[in-house]
Design a protein around this motif. Sequence first.
Motif, PDB file in Angstrom:
ATOM      1  N   CYS A 257       5.289   5.060  -3.002  1.00 25.94           N
ATOM      2  CA  CYS A 257       6.701   4.947  -3.385  1.00 25.94           C
ATOM      3  C   CYS A 257       7.031   5.850  -4.569  1.00 25.94           C
ATOM      4  O   CYS A 257       8.076   6.519  -4.574  1.00 25.94           O
ATOM      5  CB  CYS A 257       7.057   3.502  -3.719  1.00 25.94           C
ATOM      6  SG  CYS A 257       7.187   2.436  -2.285  1.00 25.94           S
TER       7      CYS A 257
ATOM      8  N   GLU B 136     -11.573  -2.140  -2.350  1.00 23.28           N
ATOM      9  CA  GLU B 136     -10.270  -2.368  -1.731  1.00 23.28           C
ATOM     10  C   GLU B 136      -9.163  -2.604  -2.754  1.00 23.28           C
ATOM     11  O   GLU B 136      -8.053  -2.087  -2.609  1.00 23.28           O
ATOM     12  CB  GLU B 136     -10.358  -3.553  -0.767  1.00 23.28           C
ATOM     13  CG  GLU B 136      -9.118  -3.742   0.061  1.00 23.28           C
ATOM     14  CD  GLU B 136      -9.327  -4.761   1.168  1.00 23.28           C
ATOM     15  OE1 GLU B 136      -8.409  -4.866   1.992  1.00 23.28           O
ATOM     16  OE2 GLU B 136     -10.368  -5.433   1.200  1.00 23.28           O
ATOM     17  N   GLY B 137      -9.438  -3.357  -3.794  1.00 19.41           N
ATOM     18  CA  GLY B 137      -8.428  -3.633  -4.817  1.00 19.41           C
ATOM     19  C   GLY B 137      -7.985  -2.382  -5.564  1.00 19.41           C
ATOM     20  O   GLY B 137      -6.874  -2.308  -6.073  1.00 19.41           O
ATOM     21  N   PHE B 138      -8.840  -1.391  -5.619  1.00 21.25           N
ATOM     22  CA  PHE B 138      -8.529  -0.141  -6.319  1.00 21.25           C
ATOM     23  C   PHE B 138      -7.838   0.870  -5.405  1.00 21.25           C
ATOM     24  O   PHE B 138      -7.008   1.649  -5.847  1.00 21.25           O
ATOM     25  CB  PHE B 138      -9.826   0.448  -6.877  1.00 21.25           C
ATOM     26  CG  PHE B 138      -9.643   1.765  -7.573  1.00 21.25           C
ATOM     27  CD1 PHE B 138      -8.985   1.837  -8.796  1.00 21.25           C
ATOM     28  CD2 PHE B 138     -10.108   2.930  -6.997  1.00 21.25           C
ATOM     29  CE1 PHE B 138      -8.811   3.051  -9.432  1.00 21.25           C
ATOM     30  CE2 PHE B 138      -9.940   4.160  -7.624  1.00 21.25           C
ATOM     31  CZ  PHE B 138      -9.289   4.212  -8.851  1.00 21.25           C
TER      32      PHE B 138
ATOM     33  N   ASP C 254      -4.783  -1.767  -2.132  1.00 18.99           N
ATOM     34  CA  ASP C 254      -3.660  -2.526  -2.681  1.00 18.99           C
ATOM     35  C   ASP C 254      -2.614  -1.658  -3.380  1.00 18.99           C
ATOM     36  O   ASP C 254      -1.418  -1.827  -3.148  1.00 18.99           O
ATOM     37  CB  ASP C 254      -4.168  -3.626  -3.619  1.00 18.99           C
ATOM     38  CG  ASP C 254      -5.002  -4.673  -2.871  1.00 18.99           C
ATOM     39  OD1 ASP C 254      -4.835  -4.790  -1.637  1.00 18.99           O
ATOM     40  OD2 ASP C 254      -5.815  -5.347  -3.514  1.00 18.99           O
ATOM     41  N   PRO C 255      -2.996  -0.713  -4.235  1.00 20.00           N
ATOM     42  CA  PRO C 255      -1.968   0.075  -4.924  1.00 20.00           C
ATOM     43  C   PRO C 255      -1.377   1.218  -4.092  1.00 20.00           C
ATOM     44  O   PRO C 255      -0.464   1.898  -4.546  1.00 20.00           O
ATOM     45  CB  PRO C 255      -2.693   0.627  -6.152  1.00 20.00           C
ATOM     46  CG  PRO C 255      -4.131   0.591  -5.838  1.00 20.00           C
ATOM     47  CD  PRO C 255      -4.330  -0.483  -4.818  1.00 20.00           C
ATOM     48  N   PHE C 256      -1.864   1.422  -2.862  1.00 19.18           N
ATOM     49  CA  PHE C 256      -1.429   2.581  -2.081  1.00 19.18           C
ATOM     50  C   PHE C 256       0.080   2.629  -1.896  1.00 19.18           C
ATOM     51  O   PHE C 256       0.716   3.665  -2.120  1.00 19.18           O
ATOM     52  CB  PHE C 256      -2.131   2.599  -0.714  1.00 19.18           C
ATOM     53  CG  PHE C 256      -1.658   3.717   0.164  1.00 19.18           C
ATOM     54  CD1 PHE C 256      -2.078   5.018  -0.070  1.00 19.18           C
ATOM     55  CD2 PHE C 256      -0.765   3.476   1.201  1.00 19.18           C
ATOM     56  CE1 PHE C 256      -1.640   6.060   0.725  1.00 19.18           C
ATOM     57  CE2 PHE C 256      -0.314   4.507   1.994  1.00 19.18           C
ATOM     58  CZ  PHE C 256      -0.750   5.808   1.756  1.00 19.18           C
ATOM     59  N   LYS C 257       0.688   1.525  -1.491  1.00 20.72           N
ATOM     60  CA  LYS C 257       2.135   1.533  -1.229  1.00 20.72           C
ATOM     61  C   LYS C 257       2.935   1.821  -2.498  1.00 20.72           C
ATOM     62  O   LYS C 257       3.929   2.541  -2.455  1.00 20.72           O
ATOM     63  CB  LYS C 257       2.569   0.211  -0.600  1.00 20.72           C
ATOM     64  CG  LYS C 257       2.103   0.064   0.822  1.00 20.72           C
ATOM     65  CD  LYS C 257       2.578  -1.228   1.438  1.00 20.72           C
ATOM     66  CE  LYS C 257       2.034  -1.369   2.843  1.00 20.72           C
ATOM     67  NZ  LYS C 257       2.410  -2.635   3.456  1.00 20.72           N
ATOM     68  N   GLY C 258       2.515   1.289  -3.609  1.00 21.70           N
ATOM     69  CA  GLY C 258       3.219   1.551  -4.866  1.00 21.70           C
ATOM     70  C   GLY C 258       3.125   3.011  -5.274  1.00 21.70           C
ATOM     71  O   GLY C 258       4.116   3.628  -5.675  1.00 21.70           O
ATOM     72  N   VAL C 259       1.936   3.587  -5.165  1.00 18.28           N
ATOM     73  CA  VAL C 259       1.755   5.000  -5.510  1.00 18.28           C
ATOM     74  C   VAL C 259       2.542   5.875  -4.543  1.00 18.28           C
ATOM     75  O   VAL C 259       3.172   6.856  -4.942  1.00 18.28           O
ATOM     76  CB  VAL C 259       0.253   5.364  -5.524  1.00 18.28           C
ATOM     77  CG1 VAL C 259       0.044   6.856  -5.680  1.00 18.28           C
ATOM     78  CG2 VAL C 259      -0.460   4.610  -6.638  1.00 18.28           C
TER      79      VAL C 259
END
Length: 174
Positions: free
Chosen positions: A59, A47-49, A52-57
Amino acid sequence: MPPGAKAGASGGAELWHEILLNGSIVLLLGAFAIGWITGQEGLAEIEGFIVDPFKGVLCLFLLDMGVVAGRGLRSSRGVLSIGAVVFGILMPLVGAGLGLVAGLLLALSLGGVVLLMVLGASASYIAVPAAMRVALPEANPALSLTLSLGITFPFNLTLGIPLYMMLATAVTGS
């Protein structure tokens, strides 16, 4: 597909190969299969990989598309004709009409019909422009992104969605 080769140049086989076996598609389908097999336990481990980073990527991806569309607006004076702009407005109306018919045939709720109309009217703002950049590298991405992000998207947000809601309400009687 080899560099410089044109999709569909010798028939549809190369195009279908690109559509079905494109690296992004294989990765997406593989991820679906792995997710289905491993379930919630597998997701919890990564999940952390992934999550979590989905929204930033996302954007960053949307920012890149916006930059391409912005450049396209600036350089599209000779490319973006009035016919293309009209297409960018009329095609969503056609798609929304098809979504309305499909929603009525499926006996969806008012919300379901409106959602299907909006989906039919959208220019697939994320998936299709990215796929077109891969499948047809010789095509001008600024034109498709400018039409989808600069014409169709603002039209749908300002006029289209309220129009689709009004039309679906009138037709369904809700």
